[in-house]
Design a protein around this motif. Structure first.
Motif, mmCIF file in Angstrom:
data_model
loop_
_atom_site.group_PDB
_atom_site.id
_atom_site.type_symbol
_atom_site.label_atom_id
_atom_site.label_comp_id
_atom_site.label_asym_id
_atom_site.label_seq_id
_atom_site.Cartn_x
_atom_site.Cartn_y
_atom_site.Cartn_z
ATOM 1 N N TYR A 117 16.931 -10.737 8.565
ATOM 2 C CA TYR A 117 17.512 -11.915 7.648
ATOM 3 C C TYR A 117 16.117 -12.310 7.119
ATOM 4 O O TYR A 117 15.919 -13.974 7.359
ATOM 5 C CB TYR A 117 19.086 -12.906 7.389
ATOM 6 C CG TYR A 117 19.916 -12.646 7.630
ATOM 7 C CD1 TYR A 117 21.457 -12.180 7.271
ATOM 8 C CD2 TYR A 117 20.280 -11.475 9.243
ATOM 9 C CE1 TYR A 117 22.519 -11.406 6.949
ATOM 10 C CE2 TYR A 117 21.905 -11.528 9.475
ATOM 11 C CZ TYR A 117 22.996 -11.306 8.726
ATOM 12 O OH TYR A 117 24.199 -10.992 8.679
ATOM 13 N N ARG A 118 15.991 -12.235 5.666
ATOM 14 C CA ARG A 118 14.263 -12.946 5.265
ATOM 15 C C ARG A 118 15.093 -14.157 4.029
ATOM 16 O O ARG A 118 15.810 -13.817 3.274
ATOM 17 C CB ARG A 118 13.722 -11.798 4.863
ATOM 18 C CG ARG A 118 13.307 -11.056 6.137
ATOM 19 C CD ARG A 118 11.813 -10.185 5.498
ATOM 20 N NE ARG A 118 11.252 -9.444 6.366
ATOM 21 C CZ ARG A 118 10.299 -8.328 6.056
ATOM 22 N NH1 ARG A 118 9.726 -8.200 4.951
ATOM 23 N NH2 ARG A 118 9.337 -8.389 7.288
ATOM 24 N N LEU A 119 15.103 -15.150 4.325
ATOM 25 C CA LEU A 119 15.423 -16.202 3.402
ATOM 26 C C LEU A 119 14.613 -16.621 2.438
ATOM 27 O O LEU A 119 14.276 -17.676 1.876
ATOM 28 C CB LEU A 119 15.513 -17.190 4.434
ATOM 29 C CG LEU A 119 16.912 -17.498 5.564
ATOM 30 C CD1 LEU A 119 17.135 -18.644 6.220
ATOM 31 C CD2 LEU A 119 17.846 -16.645 4.793
ATOM 32 N N TRP A 120 14.517 -14.950 1.294
ATOM 33 C CA TRP A 120 13.305 -15.107 0.328
ATOM 34 C C TRP A 120 13.976 -13.772 -0.100
ATOM 35 O O TRP A 120 14.613 -13.174 0.116
ATOM 36 C CB TRP A 120 12.021 -14.715 0.368
ATOM 37 C CG TRP A 120 11.799 -14.406 1.237
ATOM 38 C CD1 TRP A 120 10.900 -13.019 0.788
ATOM 39 C CD2 TRP A 120 11.200 -14.540 2.408
ATOM 40 N NE1 TRP A 120 10.216 -12.229 1.810
ATOM 41 C CE2 TRP A 120 10.364 -13.238 3.203
ATOM 42 C CE3 TRP A 120 11.368 -15.018 4.118
ATOM 43 C CZ2 TRP A 120 10.293 -12.442 4.328
ATOM 44 C CZ3 TRP A 120 10.567 -14.666 4.600
ATOM 45 C CH2 TRP A 120 10.054 -13.291 5.064
ATOM 46 N N THR A 121 13.277 -13.547 -1.621
ATOM 47 C CA THR A 121 13.868 -12.713 -2.235
ATOM 48 C C THR A 121 12.833 -11.426 -2.692
ATOM 49 O O THR A 121 11.325 -12.089 -1.889
ATOM 50 C CB THR A 121 14.504 -13.239 -4.173
ATOM 51 O OG1 THR A 121 12.295 -13.620 -4.895
ATOM 52 C CG2 THR A 121 14.926 -14.188 -3.980
ATOM 53 N N GLU A 122 13.633 -10.290 -2.939
ATOM 54 C CA GLU A 122 12.736 -9.422 -2.721
ATOM 55 C C GLU A 122 11.413 -9.626 -3.379
ATOM 56 O O GLU A 122 9.930 -9.166 -2.764
ATOM 57 C CB GLU A 122 12.879 -7.927 -2.926
ATOM 58 C CG GLU A 122 14.352 -7.745 -2.208
ATOM 59 C CD GLU A 122 14.772 -6.074 -2.386
ATOM 60 O OE1 GLU A 122 13.749 -5.077 -1.919
ATOM 61 O OE2 GLU A 122 15.794 -6.032 -2.344
ATOM 62 N N GLN A 123 11.500 -9.941 -4.585
ATOM 63 C CA GLN A 123 10.202 -10.466 -5.446
ATOM 64 C C GLN A 123 9.001 -11.138 -5.271
ATOM 65 O O GLN A 123 8.416 -11.148 -5.044
ATOM 66 C CB GLN A 123 10.750 -11.223 -7.179
ATOM 67 C CG GLN A 123 9.561 -11.664 -8.149
ATOM 68 C CD GLN A 123 10.266 -12.010 -9.069
ATOM 69 O OE1 GLN A 123 11.729 -12.343 -9.376
ATOM 70 N NE2 GLN A 123 9.559 -11.959 -9.896
ATOM 71 N N GLU A 124 10.055 -12.433 -4.648
ATOM 72 C CA GLU A 124 9.630 -13.650 -3.761
ATOM 73 C C GLU A 124 8.114 -12.123 -2.541
ATOM 74 O O GLU A 124 7.074 -12.309 -1.828
ATOM 75 C CB GLU A 124 9.260 -14.003 -3.065
ATOM 76 C CG GLU A 124 10.120 -15.719 -3.936
ATOM 77 C CD GLU A 124 11.438 -15.893 -3.362
ATOM 78 O OE1 GLU A 124 10.713 -17.796 -3.104
ATOM 79 O OE2 GLU A 124 12.538 -16.025 -3.021
ATOM 80 N N ASP A 125 8.865 -11.769 -1.448
ATOM 81 C CA ASP A 125 8.081 -10.710 -1.044
ATOM 82 C C ASP A 125 7.271 -9.906 -0.942
ATOM 83 O O ASP A 125 6.647 -9.499 -0.332
ATOM 84 C CB ASP A 125 9.547 -9.781 -0.151
ATOM 85 C CG ASP A 125 8.702 -9.099 0.964
ATOM 86 O OD1 ASP A 125 8.999 -9.490 2.311
ATOM 87 O OD2 ASP A 125 8.687 -7.739 0.475
ATOM 88 N N ARG A 126 7.116 -9.111 -2.932
ATOM 89 C CA ARG A 126 5.995 -8.572 -2.873
ATOM 90 C C ARG A 126 4.526 -9.599 -3.391
ATOM 91 O O ARG A 126 3.475 -9.226 -2.818
ATOM 92 C CB ARG A 126 6.714 -8.232 -4.957
ATOM 93 C CG ARG A 126 7.575 -6.794 -3.932
ATOM 94 C CD ARG A 126 7.352 -6.036 -5.324
ATOM 95 N NE ARG A 126 8.063 -6.795 -6.656
ATOM 96 C CZ ARG A 126 9.228 -6.624 -6.870
ATOM 97 N NH1 ARG A 126 10.271 -5.689 -5.983
ATOM 98 N NH2 ARG A 126 10.456 -7.250 -7.721
ATOM 99 N N HIS A 127 4.887 -11.206 -3.527
ATOM 100 C CA HIS A 127 3.896 -11.642 -3.343
ATOM 101 C C HIS A 127 3.585 -12.940 -2.046
ATOM 102 O O HIS A 127 2.389 -13.168 -2.169
ATOM 103 C CB HIS A 127 4.078 -13.217 -4.595
ATOM 104 C CG HIS A 127 5.026 -12.682 -6.042
ATOM 105 N ND1 HIS A 127 5.876 -12.120 -6.209
ATOM 106 C CD2 HIS A 127 3.558 -12.179 -6.974
ATOM 107 C CE1 HIS A 127 5.992 -11.943 -7.070
ATOM 108 N NE2 HIS A 127 4.344 -11.859 -7.795
ATOM 109 N N LEU A 128 3.468 -12.156 -0.953
ATOM 110 C CA LEU A 128 3.119 -12.249 0.276
ATOM 111 C C LEU A 128 1.823 -11.926 0.537
ATOM 112 O O LEU A 128 1.384 -11.273 -0.112
ATOM 113 C CB LEU A 128 3.582 -12.721 1.837
ATOM 114 C CG LEU A 128 5.639 -12.638 1.924
ATOM 115 C CD1 LEU A 128 5.824 -12.248 2.567
ATOM 116 C CD2 LEU A 128 5.435 -13.929 1.325
#
Length: 838
Positions: free
Chosen positions: A336-347
């Motif tokens: 469970y990643r407690l962030w959105t897929e959009q946020e994931d693209r900016h890591l």
């Protein structure tokens, strides 16, 4: 019998590479078995010739766990073939061949034996974490290999490392890649950004996972504070009798850490609340579910302030993937990643190496002990930033660790041997001859750990003496129940760890138990460690630091009115840093123990407020003004210099300008205009030459009121030789004698156009414009009415009489009928009265 692990497939290639080459790089994903299998596999290699293997692990918990696992696989206890050395805990024996070590242990071994004579290979595990100690250890090992030990081998291992730069650093070492074996992990993201407190979201997700998924849960949180708050929420939620919550972070007791990584009992489930300590090297048995907050806490050093603060930042892509991989170690799992897929693209792809953001004082001290003053002499994957490294060496010089030529001093070498941060090492060594060594050891251990006080309030009392009181209360009571000091809860487990650490330093330095030291001496000890953070009260709760920066408490507390204190922990806020930990110090203590750093100066300067020269004796400690008192019999030359500075600062209007003085200066300006060899008396010229024309007249004068005694006319006259004074009267007369007999002053305020303001009736009969400078310069005539108001301005009097007079006469005669207005002004009698006398 050992379980077959994925790493087994590449062992032949790795052994072959290390047989041929001195260095190698191994890339293997989490769960491949590199940490526990590689050292055992290399143990009987012929090139090792019975020498030991050193393996550097980033974390103590992982080091102990790896050593226990390898020892168990050999059917032995830790301390036989396999042992470990970590802070506060060592288990090695005479037969130990594999030592798992942490943090500064490798550096200490290298400093004691640069050739590592009894070591055949140094393994750097989880090198992708890029800890400062790992980078330093690798640089020193490469130097040792190059200069002292050609046969020494180096192996760098990682799960997510970009291997090519490391291989290039290791002299084009071969890269071995293990594909590994991981079970599939389903990844679930949030639909929208987290707007609640993270602990609330985590607790809700844990309950959802317990309901919908199988296996134990590993939760990643940024720090111990978030772990405690999440644990509270889960306990309040009531997860059931068969669900156990296990915190896992670095400062927990070994027993609590072992409990967190042990397998759950049958029919029980475990929720492990962990920091990034569980991200690599460590297998938490039974975990099939990972809940990732997406946050981690890292130390950030500010070269601007010289301070290190912990910052909570988003994880990198590499860290997020490592965390997710924990769920697929022993079977299919879910993350469970407690962030959105959009946020994931900016890591960010990877975390920034610690060497680029850390406090480099420990590294600079180790390099100095190694004999290196320029970090560029060693090989680095990322060299230390020049500005931060220079600042670190400046601090070491201030602490007495470096000599004026940059080499390490005997005191600096003793500091390095202690293995403490240079600030704390200096403090402890300075405390011993003062019989404050016991207190210094307690402070050093306290400042190396998290705070031992807890409170439901948002702000804790910053006074470090309360922490010393808490330590000593726990030591005296010898109990584990909840204690409190001044209304704050005491973390007794943390206190016991700190006391154990302090006792270790005591034994190392030979300090007896009786030598405890009064807690009121905390201030002076902190001043040894943090000389740049000695602070002086400005107003209640606000302070000026020795380095010139401001600092303040976020809310009023007992230390808010301390005249002086030393800040041990500061935030990096702007414009004033927040004070988190401090202790008071007396002025007399500063004078006694910091006397060699206090500068005493006799200050003679212009006081703009008082408009006078003030002579003061001042004692300063950096930016802090400790004492400021007047003194008698100042040097007359320094008084004169201060007066000149004050006049330049205030401007020439501070001088006593009489009408005669102004006119004399204006006449000189006129002469300079027509002949350049005359003195330049413009504002800028006079200010820049005050010491020439004014200084001789200022002796004995100290204030603006004293200046009123000056005779400026006489001073300006003294600027001219006798001959020029005669020429001045001839070229630039002070007055013009009108035909009426009146002496009219000439106005030289505009050197380009000297003015004669005269009543029209007084120049009847004057045919031509009066001239000065031997006829070179015509006066500009301001012809005035009987009421002294200009009626005409001219430099051509003859033309005025011929063309303009009659119109002027008509107007004036109407307004001043009693006055004399002749038809022929050139033959009329001039007068300074209403009408000429008969």
């Amino acid at each position: 019998m050992m379980t077959q692990l994925p790493i087994e497939a590449v062992l032949p290639a790795l052994k072959n590479s290390l047989q041929i080459h001195k260095n190698a790089v191994l890339v293997a994903p989490p769960g491949a078995g590199k940490t526990t299998r590689i050292p055992l596999a290399l143990l009987d290699e012929p090139w090792l010739e019975g020498s030991r293997i050193l393996m550097l692990e980033p974390r103590r918990l992982a080091a102990r766990a790896a050593a226990r696992y390898m020892a168990a696989s050999l059917g032995e206890q830790v301390g036989e073939t396999v042992g470990y050395r970590v802070r506060l805990d060592t288990k090695v024996g005479p037969k130990t061949r594999i030592e798992v070590i942490t943090e500064g242990v490798l550096t200490r071994l290298l400093q004691a034996d640069p050739a590592l004579e009894d070591t055949g290979i140094v393994i750097f595990d989880e090198f992708h974490e890029r800890n400062l100690h790992a980078d330093l250890g690798l640089a020193l090992c490469l130097e040792s290999q190059s200069v002292l030990r050609e046969d020494l081998r180096i192996l760098v291992m990682s799960a997510t490392l970009d291997a090519d730069p490391v291989a290039a650093l290791l002299n084009d070492a071969p890269v071995i890649v293990s594909e590994g074996q991981a079970f599939p992990v389903e990844t679930r993201y949030l639909n929208r950004r987290v707007e609640e407190r993270m602990e609330t979201v985590v607790a809700r997700t844990v309950q959802e996972a317990l309901k919908n998924d199988e296996g134990d849960i590993l939760v990643f949180l940024p720090g111990a504070g978030e772990i405690r708050r999440t644990e509270t929420r889960l306990v309040e939620a009531g997860l059931g009798r068969n669900v156990h919550i296990a915190p896992l972070y670095g400062s927990l007791s070994r027993k609590a850490q072992d409990l967190a990584i042990s397998p759950s009992l049958p029919d029980e489930r475990k929720v492990v609340l962990a920091t990034s300590i569980a991200e690599t090297s460590l297998t938490v048995e039974g975990v099939r579910i990972v809940i990732d907050s997406g946050l981690m806490r890292i130390p950030r050093f500010s070269p601007r302030t010289g301070m290190t603060s912990l910052e909570t930042v988003p994880v990198s892509r590499a860290s997020a993937d490592q965390r997710r991989g924990r769920a697929g170690r022993q079977g299919p799992g879910v993350c469970y990643r407690l962030w959105t897929e959009q946020e994931d693209r900016h890591l960010a792809l990877r975390s920034i190496p610690e060497i680029l953001e850390a406090d480099l004082a420990p590294l600079a001290l180790e390099l100095a002990a190694w004999g290196v003053s320029d970090s560029g002499e060693l090989l680095w994957l990322d060299p230390p930033p020049a500005a931060a490294f220079a600042q670190a060496r400046e601090l070491l010089s201030q602490l007495g660790a470096l000599a004026s030529d940059g080499t390490i001093t005997p005191h600096g070498r003793r500091m390095a041997e202690l293995g403490l941060h240079p600030r704390l090492a200096h403090m402890v060594l300075q405390a011993v001859p003062l019989r404050l060594g016991g207190l210094a050891c307690e402070l050093a251990a306290l400042l190396s750990e998290r705070d031992v006080l807890r409170s439901d309030r948002t702000v804790l009392d910053a006074d470090l003496r309360l922490r010393i009181e808490a330590l000593r209360s726990v030591k005296k009571a010898g109990r584990t129940e909840v204690m409190s000091v001044s209304g704050f809860h005491v973390d007794t487990a943390a206190c016991r760890r700190i006391l154990s650490e302090a006792d270790r330093w005591r034994r190392m330095l030979g300090i007896s138990e009786e030598e405890e030291g009064d807690a009121d001496a905390c201030g002076i000890l902190l001043a040894f460690a943090y000389p740049d953070r000695i602070a002086q009260k400005r107003t209640t709760g606000r302070f000026l630091l020795r380095n010139g920066r401001g600092a303040a408490f976020s809310e009023l507390q007992p230390l808010s009115n301390a005249p002086y204190l030393v800040a041990a922990e500061l935030g990096d806020q702007v414009p004033e840093s927040r004070i988190f930990l401090a202790a008071p110090i007396e002025l007399t203590e500063l004078e006694q123990y910091m006397g060699d750093q206090i500068e005493t100066a006799s200050v003679i300067e212009w006081d703009g407020t008082a408009q006078a020269v003030r002579a003061r004796k001042r004692k300063r400690l950096g930016a802090l003004l400790l004492k400021d008192a007047p003194f008698a019999d100042p040097d007359p030359e320094e008084i004169l210099e201060a007066m000149l500075h004050g006049i330049a600062q205030e401007g020439l209007e501070i001088l006593p300008w009489t009408r005669a003085a102004r006119q004399f200066r204006q006449r000189l300006a006129f002469m300079h205009k027509i002949e350049a060899e005359w003195p330049d008396v413009s504002d800028s010229a006079l200010v820049s030459t005050l010491e020439n024309w004014l200084a001789p007249h200022l002796y004995g004068l100290k204030s603006r009121s004293d200046l009123q005694r000056l005779n400026l006319t006489g001073i300006f006259e003294s600027m001219l030789p006798w001959e020029k004074r005669q020429v001045l009267d001839e070229y630039a007369p002070t007055h013009f004698t009108a035909p009426s007999g009146s002496r009219i002053p000439v106005d030289y305020s505009d050197p380009d156009n000297p003015v004669l303001a005269v009543r029209l009736q007084e120049i009847f009969g004057l045919k031509e414009t009066p001239r000065i400078a031997r006829g070179k310069v015509p006066l500009t005539l301001h012809l005035l009415s009987p009421a002294q108001r200009p009626v005409q301005v001219t430099q051509d009097l003859a033309s005025f009489w011929k063309n303009a007079y009659f119109e002027v006469k008509k107007d004036l005669k109407g307004r001043y009928p009693k006055h004399y207005w002749p038809d022929d002004p050139l033959s009329a009698t001039p007068t300074n009265r209403t009408r000429p006398k008969k």
